[in-house]
Design a protein around this motif. Structure first.
Motif, PDB file in Angstrom:
ATOM      1  N   THR A 156      62.063   8.482 -85.621  1.00 50.35           N
ATOM      2  CA  THR A 156      61.418   9.605 -84.952  1.00 50.35           C
ATOM      3  C   THR A 156      59.908   9.367 -84.883  1.00 50.35           C
ATOM      4  OG1 THR A 156      63.111  11.118 -85.794  1.00 50.35           O
ATOM      5  CG2 THR A 156      61.053  12.099 -85.010  1.00 50.35           C
ATOM      6  N   PRO A 157      59.300   9.525 -83.714  1.00 46.05           N
ATOM      7  CA  PRO A 157      57.842   9.307 -83.615  1.00 46.05           C
ATOM      8  C   PRO A 157      57.065  10.311 -84.462  1.00 46.05           C
ATOM      9  CG  PRO A 157      58.883   9.389 -81.445  1.00 46.05           C
ATOM     10  CD  PRO A 157      59.916   9.847 -82.420  1.00 46.05           C
ATOM     11  N   LEU A 158      55.823   9.949 -84.764  1.00 42.49           N
ATOM     12  CA  LEU A 158      54.954  10.868 -85.490  1.00 42.49           C
ATOM     13  C   LEU A 158      54.705  12.132 -84.666  1.00 42.49           C
ATOM     14  CD1 LEU A 158      52.278   8.387 -86.857  1.00 42.49           C
ATOM     15  CD2 LEU A 158      53.730   9.847 -88.261  1.00 42.49           C
ATOM     16  N   PRO A 159      54.558  13.274 -85.321  1.00 43.82           N
ATOM     17  CA  PRO A 159      54.226  14.502 -84.584  1.00 43.82           C
ATOM     18  C   PRO A 159      52.867  14.375 -83.894  1.00 43.82           C
ATOM     19  CG  PRO A 159      54.901  14.988 -86.846  1.00 43.82           C
ATOM     20  CD  PRO A 159      54.744  13.505 -86.749  1.00 43.82           C
ATOM     21  N   PRO A 160      52.670  15.088 -82.800  1.00 45.38           N
ATOM     22  CA  PRO A 160      51.406  14.953 -82.050  1.00 45.38           C
ATOM     23  C   PRO A 160      50.159  15.249 -82.878  1.00 45.38           C
ATOM     24  CG  PRO A 160      53.062  16.121 -80.753  1.00 45.38           C
ATOM     25  CD  PRO A 160      53.634  15.977 -82.129  1.00 45.38           C
ATOM     26  N   HIS A 161      50.262  16.180 -83.867  1.00 46.62           N
ATOM     27  CA  HIS A 161      49.038  16.534 -84.600  1.00 46.62           C
ATOM     28  C   HIS A 161      48.588  15.434 -85.558  1.00 46.62           C
ATOM     29  CE1 HIS A 161      52.347  17.923 -87.200  1.00 46.62           C
ATOM     30  NE2 HIS A 161      51.515  17.769 -88.223  1.00 46.62           N
ATOM     31  N   HIS A 162      49.384  14.348 -85.686  1.00 49.93           N
ATOM     32  CA  HIS A 162      48.958  13.210 -86.498  1.00 49.93           C
ATOM     33  C   HIS A 162      48.567  12.012 -85.620  1.00 49.93           C
ATOM     34  CE1 HIS A 162      49.757  14.742 -90.496  1.00 49.93           C
ATOM     35  NE2 HIS A 162      50.942  15.180 -90.107  1.00 49.93           N
ATOM     36  N   ALA A 163      48.587  12.180 -84.308  1.00 47.49           N
ATOM     37  CA  ALA A 163      48.301  11.057 -83.411  1.00 47.49           C
ATOM     38  C   ALA A 163      46.875  10.546 -83.593  1.00 47.49           C
ATOM     39  CB  ALA A 163      48.539  11.474 -81.961  1.00 47.49           C
ATOM     40  N   ASP A 164      45.913  11.465 -83.796  1.00 52.60           N
ATOM     41  CA  ASP A 164      44.519  11.034 -83.953  1.00 52.60           C
ATOM     42  C   ASP A 164      44.341  10.179 -85.202  1.00 52.60           C
ATOM     43  OD1 ASP A 164      43.808  12.311 -81.648  1.00 52.60           O
ATOM     44  OD2 ASP A 164      43.019  14.112 -82.654  1.00 52.60           O
ATOM     45  N   ARG A 165      44.993  10.582 -86.292  1.00 48.20           N
ATOM     46  CA  ARG A 165      44.871   9.800 -87.533  1.00 48.20           C
ATOM     47  C   ARG A 165      45.427   8.398 -87.328  1.00 48.20           C
ATOM     48  NH1 ARG A 165      46.043  14.856 -90.302  1.00 48.20           N
ATOM     49  NH2 ARG A 165      44.328  15.381 -91.724  1.00 48.20           N
ATOM     50  N   PHE A 166      46.618   8.310 -86.726  1.00 43.01           N
ATOM     51  CA  PHE A 166      47.202   6.992 -86.524  1.00 43.01           C
ATOM     52  C   PHE A 166      46.379   6.180 -85.523  1.00 43.01           C
ATOM     53  CE2 PHE A 166      50.166   3.867 -84.777  1.00 43.01           C
ATOM     54  CZ  PHE A 166      50.635   3.313 -85.958  1.00 43.01           C
ATOM     55  N   GLY A 167      45.799   6.860 -84.534  1.00 41.67           N
ATOM     56  CA  GLY A 167      44.945   6.165 -83.575  1.00 41.67           C
ATOM     57  C   GLY A 167      43.746   5.510 -84.236  1.00 41.67           C
ATOM     58  N   ARG A 168      43.202   6.142 -85.300  1.00 37.88           N
ATOM     59  CA  ARG A 168      42.067   5.547 -86.006  1.00 37.88           C
ATOM     60  C   ARG A 168      42.483   4.267 -86.729  1.00 37.88           C
ATOM     61  NH1 ARG A 168      40.656  11.073 -87.004  1.00 37.88           N
ATOM     62  NH2 ARG A 168      41.645  11.075 -89.065  1.00 37.88           N
ATOM     63  N   ILE A 169      43.713   4.248 -87.252  1.00 37.49           N
ATOM     64  CA  ILE A 169      44.207   3.026 -87.909  1.00 37.49           C
ATOM     65  C   ILE A 169      44.287   1.890 -86.893  1.00 37.49           C
ATOM     66  CG2 ILE A 169      46.119   1.995 -89.174  1.00 37.49           C
ATOM     67  CD1 ILE A 169      46.865   4.773 -90.163  1.00 37.49           C
ATOM     68  N   VAL A 170      44.917   2.172 -85.751  1.00 32.31           N
ATOM     69  CA  VAL A 170      45.115   1.144 -84.736  1.00 32.31           C
ATOM     70  C   VAL A 170      43.785   0.658 -84.186  1.00 32.31           C
ATOM     71  CG1 VAL A 170      46.146   0.652 -82.496  1.00 32.31           C
ATOM     72  CG2 VAL A 170      47.395   2.029 -84.168  1.00 32.31           C
ATOM     73  N   ALA A 171      42.870   1.595 -83.907  1.00 34.36           N
ATOM     74  CA  ALA A 171      41.573   1.212 -83.336  1.00 34.36           C
ATOM     75  C   ALA A 171      40.799   0.319 -84.298  1.00 34.36           C
ATOM     76  CB  ALA A 171      40.770   2.459 -82.994  1.00 34.36           C
TER      77      ALA A 171
END
Length: 287
Positions: A156-171
């Motif tokens: 199951t994908p991460l919930p939308p409200h955690h997308a920013d946190r995961f985006g910081r890891i990837v960036a």
């Protein structure tokens, strides 16, 4: 990110083959690659190769096969640098196999044929031996518990409200800031732990990302090993997919050897924990 400039310095073997399907799924040497959270099969396969390069201590050659049938020879380093090859990977020279020595044939003089010996008397059947009393039946051995079916929540994908946190890891990872990516992953793991608990698939998945980033950093082998053991045990307790859990455990074993090369005392101190987690996950002693 830097690229490999001296192509001849990269070992000719191994050469891993990555195949990308039309659906975006990836395999390495025919083995399916489980996508990392928020990443596609291609990126996850390259991440797996990066870990292999980190464990070997040098860049690795791969052949990336696209859905349209095209194939690209590449070199991947542990820092994520991908270097295209100007042509196919060189074929390694065949290994020299020395011929087996042949013993010289020594002529043997003919020997006289001995006279046949007299026939021995017919054997006498021994007296029957009383059959022993039957031994008591051994206690039944309980079979190990059957593996528990994993929950679909692991996909199951991460919930939308955690997308920013995961985006910081990837960036941070994409710009080569592995320290920043590791710190962002630790912060995200804490947030997921508070919201879902330590054994939730999202929390365990980010813990695995932390272990992977720590392996790429190669700063403290003892800490890296403990983080991998914690990840493997947490995945086991959370009934995560077994193949990925065993891969984390294999990485922990590889890290143990790197630690033993620089600090054998520290490696010996951690070895009982490695054995305990190995028994827990696989029921066998560590290799």
């Amino acid at each position: 990110m830097p690229v490999v400039t001296d192509l001849d310095s990269v070992p000719l073997t191994p050469v891993y083959t990555i195949v990308i399907s039309a659906a975006g799924e990836a395999t390495i040497e025919g083995e399916p690659v489980e996508p990392l959270p928020g990443q596609d099969g291609r990126t996850s396969a390259l991440a797996d190769i990066r870990v292999r390069a980190a464990r070997r201590g040098h860049p690795i050659r791969i052949i990336a096969k696209e859905p349209d049938g095209s194939a690209w020879p590449l070199i991947v380093d542990h820092d994520g640098a991908v270097t295209p090859m100007p042509g196919p990977h060189p074929t390694p020279p065949p290994a020299f196999v020395a011929p087996a020595p042949v013993a010289p044939v020594v002529p043997v003089a003919p020997q006289p044929v001995p006279a046949p010996a007299p026939m021995p008397p017919a054997p006498v059947a021994p007296a029957p031996i009383p059959a022993p009393a039957p031994a008591p039946a051994p206690a039944p051995v309980q079979a190990p518990p059957a593996p528990v079916q994993t929950s679909p929540d692991w996909h199951t994908p991460l919930p939308p409200h955690h997308a920013d946190r995961f985006g910081r890891i990837v960036a941070a990872e994409l710009r080569g800031d592995l320290v920043g990516a590791a710190l962002a992953a630790r912060e995200m793991e804490g947030a997921l732990d508070r919201e879902y608990g330590a054994l939730h698939p999202h929390t365990v998945g980010v813990l695995g990302t932390r272990a992977w980033l720590a392996l790429l950093l190669q700063e403290d082998w003892a800490a890296i090993m403990r983080l991998h053991l914690r990840t493997a045990e947490r995945r086991h307790n959370a009934q995560a997919p077994v193949d990925e859990t065993r891969r984390v455990l294999r990485n922990a074993r590889a890290v143990w050897w790197r630690l033993a090369a620089v600090d054998r005392a520290e490696a010996d101190e951690i070895q009982p924990e490695l054995q305990r987690v190995s028994d827990l996950v696989e029921g066998v002693l560590p290799e």
